[in-house]
Design a protein around this motif. Sequence first.
Motif, PDB file in Angstrom:
ATOM      1  N   ALA A 169    -107.769  66.136   4.271  1.00 27.71           N
ATOM      2  CA  ALA A 169    -106.334  66.097   3.989  1.00 27.71           C
ATOM      3  C   ALA A 169    -105.219  65.733   5.135  1.00 27.71           C
ATOM      4  CB  ALA A 169    -105.911  67.594   3.488  1.00 27.71           C
ATOM      5  N   ASP A 170    -104.333  64.789   4.877  1.00 32.56           N
ATOM      6  CA  ASP A 170    -103.630  64.572   5.765  1.00 32.56           C
ATOM      7  C   ASP A 170    -102.306  65.551   6.270  1.00 32.56           C
ATOM      8  OD1 ASP A 170    -101.749  64.106   3.793  1.00 32.56           O
ATOM      9  OD2 ASP A 170    -102.014  61.900   3.544  1.00 32.56           O
ATOM     10  N   ASP A 171    -101.466  65.166   7.008  1.00 36.64           N
ATOM     11  CA  ASP A 171    -100.480  66.226   7.549  1.00 36.64           C
ATOM     12  C   ASP A 171     -99.543  66.532   6.250  1.00 36.64           C
ATOM     13  OD1 ASP A 171    -101.366  66.494   9.988  1.00 36.64           O
ATOM     14  OD2 ASP A 171    -100.058  65.056  10.990  1.00 36.64           O
ATOM     15  N   ALA A 172     -99.171  65.763   5.725  1.00 37.34           N
ATOM     16  CA  ALA A 172     -98.195  65.815   4.392  1.00 37.34           C
ATOM     17  C   ALA A 172     -98.877  66.553   3.353  1.00 37.34           C
ATOM     18  CB  ALA A 172     -97.620  64.201   3.951  1.00 37.34           C
ATOM     19  N   THR A 173    -100.180  66.246   3.122  1.00 36.85           N
ATOM     20  CA  THR A 173    -100.641  67.042   2.139  1.00 36.85           C
ATOM     21  C   THR A 173    -100.741  68.517   2.512  1.00 36.85           C
ATOM     22  OG1 THR A 173    -102.175  65.047   1.278  1.00 36.85           O
ATOM     23  CG2 THR A 173    -102.763  67.239   0.578  1.00 36.85           C
ATOM     24  N   ILE A 174    -101.173  68.737   3.717  1.00 35.38           N
ATOM     25  CA  ILE A 174    -101.300  69.957   4.397  1.00 35.38           C
ATOM     26  C   ILE A 174     -99.837  70.845   4.274  1.00 35.38           C
ATOM     27  CG2 ILE A 174    -101.690  71.669   6.446  1.00 35.38           C
ATOM     28  CD1 ILE A 174    -103.622  69.138   7.247  1.00 35.38           C
ATOM     29  N   ALA A 175     -98.987  70.005   4.672  1.00 30.97           N
ATOM     30  CA  ALA A 175     -97.450  70.838   4.474  1.00 30.97           C
ATOM     31  C   ALA A 175     -97.096  71.011   3.095  1.00 30.97           C
ATOM     32  CB  ALA A 175     -96.371  69.874   5.127  1.00 30.97           C
ATOM     33  N   ALA A 176     -97.490  70.245   2.287  1.00 25.98           N
ATOM     34  CA  ALA A 176     -97.317  70.467   0.710  1.00 25.98           C
ATOM     35  C   ALA A 176     -97.996  71.539   0.374  1.00 25.98           C
ATOM     36  CB  ALA A 176     -97.269  69.165  -0.050  1.00 25.98           C
ATOM     37  N   PHE A 177     -99.089  71.563   0.781  1.00 27.75           N
ATOM     38  CA  PHE A 177     -99.877  72.723  -0.124  1.00 27.75           C
ATOM     39  C   PHE A 177     -99.641  74.088   0.371  1.00 27.75           C
ATOM     40  CE2 PHE A 177    -102.357  69.459  -1.840  1.00 27.75           C
ATOM     41  CZ  PHE A 177    -103.652  70.289  -2.739  1.00 27.75           C
ATOM     42  N   CYS A 178     -99.273  74.195   1.992  1.00 30.00           N
ATOM     43  CA  CYS A 178     -98.913  75.353   2.483  1.00 30.00           C
ATOM     44  C   CYS A 178     -97.392  75.881   1.915  1.00 30.00           C
ATOM     45  CB  CYS A 178     -98.847  75.356   3.865  1.00 30.00           C
ATOM     46  SG  CYS A 178    -100.326  74.739   4.712  1.00 30.00           S
ATOM     47  N   ARG A 179     -96.484  74.918   1.707  1.00 27.37           N
ATOM     48  CA  ARG A 179     -95.412  75.379   1.285  1.00 27.37           C
ATOM     49  C   ARG A 179     -95.428  75.822  -0.140  1.00 27.37           C
ATOM     50  NH1 ARG A 179     -93.224  70.959   2.387  1.00 27.37           N
ATOM     51  NH2 ARG A 179     -93.458  69.797   0.525  1.00 27.37           N
ATOM     52  N   ALA A 180     -96.079  75.080  -0.948  1.00 30.80           N
ATOM     53  CA  ALA A 180     -96.375  75.408  -2.507  1.00 30.80           C
ATOM     54  C   ALA A 180     -97.122  77.003  -2.372  1.00 30.80           C
ATOM     55  CB  ALA A 180     -97.308  74.390  -3.199  1.00 30.80           C
ATOM     56  N   GLN A 181     -98.034  77.217  -1.757  1.00 28.49           N
ATOM     57  CA  GLN A 181     -98.554  78.714  -1.865  1.00 28.49           C
ATOM     58  C   GLN A 181     -97.931  79.687  -1.283  1.00 28.49           C
ATOM     59  OE1 GLN A 181    -101.152  79.058  -3.354  1.00 28.49           O
ATOM     60  NE2 GLN A 181    -101.816  76.902  -3.859  1.00 28.49           N
ATOM     61  N   ALA A 182     -97.066  79.118  -0.388  1.00 24.65           N
ATOM     62  CA  ALA A 182     -96.028  80.305   0.186  1.00 24.65           C
ATOM     63  C   ALA A 182     -94.864  80.621  -0.980  1.00 24.65           C
ATOM     64  CB  ALA A 182     -95.396  79.885   1.349  1.00 24.65           C
ATOM     65  N   VAL A 183     -94.723  79.714  -1.744  1.00 27.64           N
ATOM     66  CA  VAL A 183     -93.874  80.012  -2.889  1.00 27.64           C
ATOM     67  C   VAL A 183     -94.195  80.565  -3.782  1.00 27.64           C
ATOM     68  CG1 VAL A 183     -92.463  78.966  -4.585  1.00 27.64           C
ATOM     69  CG2 VAL A 183     -92.158  77.954  -2.183  1.00 27.64           C
ATOM     70  N   ALA A 184     -95.705  80.349  -4.303  1.00 26.04           N
ATOM     71  CA  ALA A 184     -96.368  81.081  -5.266  1.00 26.04           C
ATOM     72  C   ALA A 184     -96.393  82.503  -4.810  1.00 26.04           C
ATOM     73  CB  ALA A 184     -97.782  80.389  -5.479  1.00 26.04           C
ATOM     74  N   GLU A 185     -96.642  82.888  -3.584  1.00 31.12           N
ATOM     75  CA  GLU A 185     -96.608  84.124  -3.076  1.00 31.12           C
ATOM     76  C   GLU A 185     -95.783  85.034  -2.845  1.00 31.12           C
ATOM     77  OE1 GLU A 185     -99.226  85.947  -3.455  1.00 31.12           O
ATOM     78  OE2 GLU A 185    -100.868  84.445  -3.908  1.00 31.12           O
ATOM     79  N   ALA A 186     -94.619  84.279  -3.371  1.00 32.73           N
ATOM     80  CA  ALA A 186     -93.039  85.047  -3.092  1.00 32.73           C
ATOM     81  C   ALA A 186     -92.882  85.212  -1.568  1.00 32.73           C
ATOM     82  CB  ALA A 186     -93.134  86.125  -4.108  1.00 32.73           C
ATOM     83  N   VAL A 187     -93.567  84.298  -0.574  1.00 31.19           N
ATOM     84  CA  VAL A 187     -93.114  84.263   0.956  1.00 31.19           C
ATOM     85  C   VAL A 187     -92.742  83.065   1.366  1.00 31.19           C
ATOM     86  CG1 VAL A 187     -94.246  86.443   1.268  1.00 31.19           C
ATOM     87  CG2 VAL A 187     -95.449  84.256   1.168  1.00 31.19           C
ATOM     88  N   PRO A 188     -91.714  82.259   0.715  1.00 28.98           N
ATOM     89  CA  PRO A 188     -91.199  80.976   1.178  1.00 28.98           C
ATOM     90  C   PRO A 188     -90.824  81.102   2.595  1.00 28.98           C
ATOM     91  CG  PRO A 188     -89.538  81.872  -0.373  1.00 28.98           C
ATOM     92  CD  PRO A 188     -90.927  82.876  -0.557  1.00 28.98           C
TER      93      PRO A 188
END
Length: 406
Positions: free
Chosen positions: A254-273
């Motif tokens: 994974a490149d930097d943009a993909t890593i950032a996108a996945f982390c942001r999405a999972q933080a939102v999914a767990e209600a900790v944006p």
Amino acid sequence: GPESLRAFVTWLEKQAEAQILDNEGAGVDDDEDAVRILTVHGSKGLEFPIVILAGLTAAPFPSYATYVRDYSSERVGVRAGTSGGNRLFTLGDYEQLHADESAHDSAEFNRVLYVGATRARDHLLLSLYQGKSSFSNAAVNRLIDAGARDHAPEWPIEPSPPSDRAVPFEGMQVDLPPDDVTTAAFNMQRETLVTGAKKREFTSATAIKATLTAPAVDAETERDDESEPWSHGRAGTRLGRAVHAAIQSLPLDADDATIAAFCRAQAVAEAVPHRTADVERLVRWVLQSGAWQRAVTSLRSMREVPFALQVAGKVLEGFIDLVIETPDGIEVVDWKTDNISAGQVDERMRDYELQAGLYVYGLETATGRTVSRVTYVFASAGVERSPGEPTQLARAAIEQLSNASP
């Protein structure tokens, strides 16, 4: 095509879910030995020697549209709310327009039924069965009212021929318990066997650890253990689950943009944006760890590997974060997001020896392969550590599991 009923149903479900354009049409040659499954609309203009008309318990679905209109007279009607009390609101000539619309739907239903019934050239097969909950305006009732019972002969069902198969256990001699075994004792033994066969006791490393340690854990002194992402209780926090989910889903390259996108999405999914930066920090450290690099260059690696086996009368379940296949054997890797410093890793590592041993035993039992290495990656502390030699860990874990049995 499909060679079994299960395969055929699966194919139908895929066809229903997909957007498909059938360029071949529904026509078949007269000499083709085939069965066509068509909607009534799809069969328009076609004719078949034998037609089985299915779905005759269907009926026009009553619909109370919010807005109805008669284009010929420019009348409109509006309906909102539900019947009863003052919760229903109507405007204009809604009731009459709705009645006209229902009559139109009923007439259209008759026309569709007529099209389906007239596709047969030689034989039309109908099931006129009516269940207790059949609609009065269902297709089957419309056909009966039109004389289907009077103009079509009933198809007699021939009785099944007697079976030549032998009766199970015929001629088997049963050895009754000896006279010195009382009925009460026999019934007790039987009940024990039946109960043991029906009841399965499931456990995990976390549950066994809780059994072997203090029976009560005060909520205020409970540590921040984020080790198991599938748990929604003490063993998994929102931050830990977000980190595990991102690591589980990310491509190995994974490149930097993909890593950032996945982390942001999972933080939102767990209600900790608001903790997106923490999630990304921990994930990036894991992706730079030696274990992750070994996975990238390995023969094969798998993430979130489940296993289950029976040990000491219990079904042991678990998930392994990462399994790496190497020429020397299999490496077991577990990600930890415990909020600890590097100096606390050794103390915390002792708490995970049982889990590590059960992972080793479960994986070796399931695969028949040797586990050559166990690695725990503490992302928050920035430390990668092994709890010990795999064989010794597995042996000690099984002993603890046996001691935890009732």
